[in-house]
Design an enzyme around this catalytic site. Structure first.
Site, PDB file in Angstrom:
ATOM      1  N   TYR A 205     -33.258  59.825  33.058  1.00 50.81           N
ATOM      2  CA  TYR A 205     -33.053  59.924  31.758  1.00 50.81           C
ATOM      3  C   TYR A 205     -34.476  59.566  31.145  1.00 50.81           C
ATOM      4  O   TYR A 205     -35.573  59.155  31.605  1.00 50.81           O
ATOM      5  CB  TYR A 205     -32.776  58.225  31.460  1.00 50.81           C
ATOM      6  CG  TYR A 205     -32.403  57.880  30.169  1.00 50.81           C
ATOM      7  CD1 TYR A 205     -31.188  58.605  29.360  1.00 50.81           C
ATOM      8  CD2 TYR A 205     -32.909  57.145  29.398  1.00 50.81           C
ATOM      9  CE1 TYR A 205     -30.830  58.228  28.151  1.00 50.81           C
ATOM     10  CE2 TYR A 205     -32.607  56.475  28.245  1.00 50.81           C
ATOM     11  CZ  TYR A 205     -31.657  57.332  27.402  1.00 50.81           C
ATOM     12  OH  TYR A 205     -31.365  57.200  26.072  1.00 50.81           O
TER      13      TYR A 205
ATOM     14  N   ARG B 197     -33.130  32.087  23.087  1.00 51.23           N
ATOM     15  CA  ARG B 197     -33.870  33.269  24.010  1.00 51.23           C
ATOM     16  C   ARG B 197     -33.945  33.026  25.420  1.00 51.23           C
ATOM     17  O   ARG B 197     -33.987  34.121  25.844  1.00 51.23           O
ATOM     18  CB  ARG B 197     -35.401  33.078  23.326  1.00 51.23           C
ATOM     19  CG  ARG B 197     -36.016  34.710  23.590  1.00 51.23           C
ATOM     20  CD  ARG B 197     -37.549  34.836  23.195  1.00 51.23           C
ATOM     21  NE  ARG B 197     -38.213  34.009  24.184  1.00 51.23           N
ATOM     22  CZ  ARG B 197     -38.992  32.606  23.460  1.00 51.23           C
ATOM     23  NH1 ARG B 197     -38.986  32.440  22.286  1.00 51.23           N
ATOM     24  NH2 ARG B 197     -39.693  32.049  24.248  1.00 51.23           N
TER      25      ARG B 197
ATOM     26  N   ASP C  55     -30.020  53.391  38.965  1.00 54.56           N
ATOM     27  CA  ASP C  55     -29.753  53.523  37.884  1.00 54.56           C
ATOM     28  C   ASP C  55     -28.230  54.006  38.000  1.00 54.56           C
ATOM     29  O   ASP C  55     -28.170  55.104  38.099  1.00 54.56           O
ATOM     30  CB  ASP C  55     -30.495  54.179  37.060  1.00 54.56           C
ATOM     31  CG  ASP C  55     -29.992  54.348  35.535  1.00 54.56           C
ATOM     32  OD1 ASP C  55     -28.504  54.024  35.371  1.00 54.56           O
ATOM     33  OD2 ASP C  55     -30.694  54.358  34.539  1.00 54.56           O
TER      34      ASP C  55
ATOM     35  N   LYS D 220     -22.936  52.028  27.652  1.00 54.16           N
ATOM     36  CA  LYS D 220     -22.048  53.181  28.220  1.00 54.16           C
ATOM     37  C   LYS D 220     -20.723  52.703  28.539  1.00 54.16           C
ATOM     38  O   LYS D 220     -20.119  52.129  27.978  1.00 54.16           O
ATOM     39  CB  LYS D 220     -22.910  54.185  29.265  1.00 54.16           C
ATOM     40  CG  LYS D 220     -24.326  54.218  28.766  1.00 54.16           C
ATOM     41  CD  LYS D 220     -24.558  55.263  27.524  1.00 54.16           C
ATOM     42  CE  LYS D 220     -25.918  55.080  27.234  1.00 54.16           C
ATOM     43  NZ  LYS D 220     -26.895  55.732  28.023  1.00 54.16           N
TER      44      LYS D 220
HETATM   45  C1  LIG Z   1     -28.284  55.600  28.043  1.00 53.41           C
HETATM   46  C2  LIG Z   1     -29.019  55.250  29.425  1.00 53.41           C
HETATM   47  C3  LIG Z   1     -30.263  54.592  29.546  1.00 53.41           C
HETATM   48  C4  LIG Z   1     -30.579  53.667  28.348  1.00 53.41           C
HETATM   49  O1  LIG Z   1     -29.772  52.749  28.034  1.00 53.41           O
HETATM   50  P1  LIG Z   1     -29.916  52.067  26.603  1.00 53.41           P
HETATM   51  O2  LIG Z   1     -28.665  51.154  26.657  1.00 53.41           O
HETATM   52  O3  LIG Z   1     -29.571  53.299  25.641  1.00 53.41           O
HETATM   53  O4  LIG Z   1     -31.055  51.809  26.375  1.00 53.41           O
HETATM   54  C5  LIG Z   1     -30.777  54.445  30.875  1.00 53.41           C
HETATM   55  N1  LIG Z   1     -30.109  55.246  31.817  1.00 53.41           N
HETATM   56  C6  LIG Z   1     -29.123  56.147  31.727  1.00 53.41           C
HETATM   57  C7  LIG Z   1     -28.617  56.811  32.869  1.00 53.41           C
HETATM   58  C8  LIG Z   1     -28.455  56.234  30.566  1.00 53.41           C
HETATM   59  O5  LIG Z   1     -27.503  57.002  30.152  1.00 53.41           O
END
Ligand SMILES: *Cc1c(COP(=O)(O)O)cnc(C)c1O
Length: 419
Positions: free
Chosen positions: A136, A83, A208, A233
């Protein structure tokens, strides 16, 4: 052994090795494609394998009692319990930190786990966070609905309104948060101005940068404190894994890593292998995503059925000037509106494409298409959708790494065949 002792001893090893090049076969100064392939890895690996092995272990053994004591007292670089980390994850963290130009990176099991982990570390009851409001929807939901239960106040101001953000900063403000570009409107934040706002007021800043990736945007170099990615992504890049990461300074991430060890939102060794494998081609993939995004955006803007295209690489985009100043390229995501306001006509176009698959998510090698009204905002009221800027005729297309001429031919038949 308590988690407190572990945190004081265990992260030390990765701390010494996370800065760009340290402990890796790619010295500082290498270009991004070289870093993507080599950074963070040891030159000679277990079993003389060229790839980092998958260690399927939930726990790690000690030779004897003295070995445990030495590990604690000397802060030895080794694993203890799954962990708190695993060997592959440390490699991936060093690689991403190198790509980002950051001292340190902390990986999580998803992008949302990364956001939750950071905010739970940094915020206490009575604190405030200020958001640029295009974001998001799950990030917004976590702050508004859940942080509020712990006495944290969320304030949102219009994206790009730096004066409004500055005016909203008070003595309780702990964090300024924005995406750049935003999802799905692709507004681009002036990261230098955003970072300065934080420095001038003594408030930490978070970008982000999932849609941009370190290939297209360099928030750490602009002075932003934390960069968050959904590694699900572009970093993973193959629509086959979930992961999230926060990059920043060693000092500021130390308590974040510590709480992650308690939360347990860590990646298993097999998942990390997929992430490391995906990262090898990161630079190549991003060049193609950028090229496809730009070409498809230009095609759509010229199409008679298209009302508006949101793509920072188009001169018609509201933030094109900021994008040109702050970004290297503009990514694979293209959002557009049809001239028909009707949701069904829009759904017909989505249903008529043959290459992009109909799915949420973005940033993978396969192109994905969706109508945000249906995919993410179906259960919202019309007023909420108006507030979030999600009209019925909006389509979001994540261009993969296929050939752009095939994508454009496919969009042509879908738009012309359903009009
Ligand atoms: C997909 C996404 C998230 C969340 O990510 P996960 O891996 O699905 O938890 C956060 N911010 C943006 C801009 C995203 O496209």
């Amino acid at each position: 052994m308590s988690p407190i002792q572990v945190s004081e001893t265990n992260p030390g090893d990765s701390r010494k090795e996370t800065s760009r090049g340290d402990g890796s076969s790619a010295p500082p100064g290498h270009q991004m494609s070289t870093l993507a392939v080599h950074a963070g890895e040891s030159r000679q690996k277990p079993g003389d394998s060229i790839t980092d092995p998958i260690f399927c272990a939930s726990t790690y053994t000690f030779r004897d009692t003295q070995a445990i004591i030495d590990f604690i007292e000397q802060e030895q670089p080794r694993e203890e319990y799954g962990r708190y980390g695993n060997p592959g994850e440390r490699v991936a963290e060093r690689k991403i930190a190198a790509l980002e130009g950051a001292e340190e990176a902390v990986l999580y099991s998803s992008g949302m786990a990364a956001l939750v982990g950071l905010l739970m570390t940094k915020l206490s009851s009575g604190d405030e966070v200020i958001f640029f409001n295009e974001c998001y929807h799950r990030s917004r939901e976590f702050c508004r609905k859940h942080l509020s239960r712990f006495g944290v106040t969320t304030i949102d101001v219009p994206t790009g309104d730096y004066d409004a953000m500055r005016a909203a900063i008070g003595p309780q403000t702990r964090m300024l948060i924005s995406e750049s570009p935003t999802n799905p409107h692709q507004s681009v934040v002036d990261i230098h101005r955003f970072a300065k706002l934080g420095h001038d007021t003594g408030v930490e800043t978070l970008i982000d940068a999932t849609l941009a990736t370190p290939y297209n945007l360099r928030p750490i170099e602009a002075g932003v404190d934390y960069v968050l990615h959904s590694a699900t992504k572009y970093l993973g890049g193959h629509n086959d894994l979930l992961a999230g990461v926060i990059a920043g300074s060693q000092k500021m991430l130390e308590p974040v890593r510590y709480l992650r060890g308690i939360m347990g939102a860590i990646n298993g060794p097999q998942n990390i292998y997929l992430l490391l494998r995906g990262l090898k081609t990161f630079e190549l993939r991003m060049a193609r995503h950028n090229e496809n995004g730009q070409r498809v955006a230009q095609f759509l803007e010229a199409h008679p059925r298209v009302e508006k295209v949101y793509y920072p690489g188009l001169p018609s985009h509201r933030d094109h000037d900021i994008a040109v100043r702050t970004m290297r390229g503009y990514g694979g995501l293209v959002t557009f509106l049809l001239k028909e306001a009707d949701w069904r006509a829009t759904a017909d176009v989505v249903d008529a494409v043959t290459i992009p698959r109909i799915a949420p998510s973005l940033g993978g090698v396969e192109s994905l298409i969706e109508q945000p009204l249906v995919m993410s905002y179906y259960q919202c009221t019309p007023q909420e959708r108006a507030e979030y800027g999600i009209p019925d005729n909006m389509i979001r297309l994540s261009c993969g790494i296929e050939d752009s001429s095939d994508l454009i031919a496919d969009l042509t038949q879908a738009l012309d065949g359903t009009s």
